[in-house]
Design an enzyme around this catalytic site. Structure first.
Site, PDB file in Angstrom:
ATOM      1  N   ALA A 147       2.546  15.862  -1.312  1.00 41.09           N
ATOM      2  CA  ALA A 147       1.535  15.486  -2.020  1.00 41.09           C
ATOM      3  C   ALA A 147       0.994  14.005  -1.641  1.00 41.09           C
ATOM      4  O   ALA A 147       1.925  13.291  -1.118  1.00 41.09           O
ATOM      5  CB  ALA A 147       1.567  15.368  -3.502  1.00 41.09           C
ATOM      6  N   GLY A 201      13.591  12.417 -22.291  1.00 43.14           N
ATOM      7  CA  GLY A 201      15.174  12.422 -22.994  1.00 43.14           C
ATOM      8  C   GLY A 201      15.389  10.926 -22.860  1.00 43.14           C
ATOM      9  O   GLY A 201      14.763   9.805 -23.129  1.00 43.14           O
ATOM     10  N   THR A 226       0.908   6.520 -13.021  1.00 44.17           N
ATOM     11  CA  THR A 226       0.562   5.110 -13.478  1.00 44.17           C
ATOM     12  C   THR A 226       2.016   4.725 -13.753  1.00 44.17           C
ATOM     13  O   THR A 226       2.951   4.987 -14.190  1.00 44.17           O
ATOM     14  CB  THR A 226      -0.116   4.833 -14.964  1.00 44.17           C
ATOM     15  OG1 THR A 226       0.742   5.543 -15.909  1.00 44.17           O
ATOM     16  CG2 THR A 226      -1.571   5.650 -14.893  1.00 44.17           C
ATOM     17  N   GLY A 227       2.210   3.370 -13.401  1.00 43.84           N
ATOM     18  CA  GLY A 227       3.565   2.865 -13.502  1.00 43.84           C
ATOM     19  C   GLY A 227       4.485   3.350 -12.275  1.00 43.84           C
ATOM     20  O   GLY A 227       5.780   3.352 -12.633  1.00 43.84           O
ATOM     21  N   TYR A 248       6.767   0.368 -30.925  1.00 39.21           N
ATOM     22  CA  TYR A 248       6.813   1.233 -29.652  1.00 39.21           C
ATOM     23  C   TYR A 248       6.656   2.707 -29.854  1.00 39.21           C
ATOM     24  O   TYR A 248       5.993   3.326 -29.299  1.00 39.21           O
ATOM     25  CB  TYR A 248       8.020   0.816 -28.952  1.00 39.21           C
ATOM     26  CG  TYR A 248       8.287   1.807 -27.726  1.00 39.21           C
ATOM     27  CD1 TYR A 248       7.583   1.466 -26.412  1.00 39.21           C
ATOM     28  CD2 TYR A 248       9.304   2.542 -27.794  1.00 39.21           C
ATOM     29  CE1 TYR A 248       7.833   2.334 -25.468  1.00 39.21           C
ATOM     30  CE2 TYR A 248       9.604   3.562 -26.504  1.00 39.21           C
ATOM     31  CZ  TYR A 248       8.630   3.156 -25.506  1.00 39.21           C
ATOM     32  OH  TYR A 248       8.980   4.099 -24.549  1.00 39.21           O
TER      33      TYR A 248
END
Length: 320
Positions: A52, A221, A33-34, A188
């Site tokens: 893949a 990170g 996703t994204g 967030y």
């Protein structure tokens, strides 16, 4: 142990993980996703390089097309598809499994996310706070819709991309939508905390059900645009941006490296469900390694309450 037995044992030991040479993955299908931008793009790019079939889940077909063109410029034989996903509209996810036109899904990387800087609180089409609704509830509902396809794979994986900022927050279970004292950065962080809590709770439920599907949580990170390699039509940066980002490179990294934990969580056979993976150096930069799960993320009582609330808010539940 005989010399022949010793040689045999040594021959089956896996080689050390190399972020630049992940194992081949022909025949597997992974939804990211994204996958058209940011860390998601580099997850898709790196997985495509393994052979893949990579499905880029995003709303905008043009941006997905640009991302696929960029990936094919590096891997001409890449197997790529676009799946239209709108995580802000839960009703649009009802047919996503059928739209994949696949009999199984080997992994889904729950990566898409939004971060609003504006002080005005926004809501999704379903009336949920924008970041909580997209980052957590949208992925929660998507996982529920994809459960049959993941269960059909020999060893399906759900990889949740969290954030280190979540480790310093706490959920307000009585105000998940942030209607009281809304602050965008806190909203967030709480949305990412919800994602990570749900990822660990999902693994507990998978184990209880005896499922072969694994749920793994990762975080990138510190991943900055200014340290990210350019990809025409996907990510570009000026010379000034590159220079300004150089000092930060001592502590953090670019989004190409930020994708490494998620890619390892998808492909490494030694990764187990319920684990947390992030960058090696202070959790901010470097090759991926397994991290201890902080108590805040391992809180079963909070996770169970969040799961129940998510089920009520979305009307669905990931079940394997």
């Amino acid at each position: 142990m005989s010399s022949s037995a010793s040689s045999s044992a040594q021959s089956v030991q896996p080689r050390p993980w190399d972020v630049h040479r992940p194992p081949r993955a022909e025949g597997r299908t992974v939804l990211v996703t994204g996958g058209n931008a940011g860390i998601g793009y580099f997850v898709a790019e790196q997985l495509a390089g393994t052979g893949a079939t990579v499905v880029l889940g995003c709303r905008d077909a043009a941006r997905a097309g640009a991302a696929m063109a960029s990936i094919r410029s590096r891997f001409p034989d890449a197997h790529l598809r676009h799946l239209r996903l709108d995580l802000a509209d839960l009703s649009s996810l009802r047919t996503c499994a059928d739209a994949l036109e696949a009999d199984r899904l080997d992994a889904v990387v729950l990566n898409a996310g939004v971060l609003l800087d504006e002080p005005r609180r926004r809501e999704t089409a379903d009336g949920h706070e924008w970041m909580f609704g997209i980052n957590h509830l949208g992925h929660f509902a998507l996982t529920a819709r994809l459960a049959p396809l993941l269960a059909a794979a020999p060893a399906g994986r759900v990889v949740t991309t969290g954030s280190f900022v979540a480790k310093s927050e706490r959920l307000d279970l009585d105000d998940l939508h942030g209607t009281r004292d809304y602050q965008p950065k806190r909203a967030y962080a709480r949305s990412k905390l919800a994602q990570m809590l749900a990822g660990f709770e999902l693994d507990r439920r998978l184990r209880a059900a005896g499922s072969t599907v694994l749920s793994v949580v990762t975080h990138p990170g510190g991943a900055l645009d200014s340290l990210t390699p350019e990809r025409p039509a996907v990510h570009e940066r000026t010379a000034g941006e590159r220079l300004r980002g150089l000092p930060a490179g001592l502590l953090v990294q670019g989004k190409e490296a930020g994708a490494w934990p998620a890619v390892r969580a998808v492909l490494d056979p030694s990764v187990a469900g319920g684990q947390l993976w992030g960058p090696r150096v202070f959790g901010l930069r470097g090759v991926p390694r397994r991290e201890p799960v902080p108590d805040r993320l391992a809180d079963r009582a909070v996770a169970a309450r969040l799961w129940a609330a998510s089920r009520e808010l979305t009307g669905v539940e990931p079940s394997f």
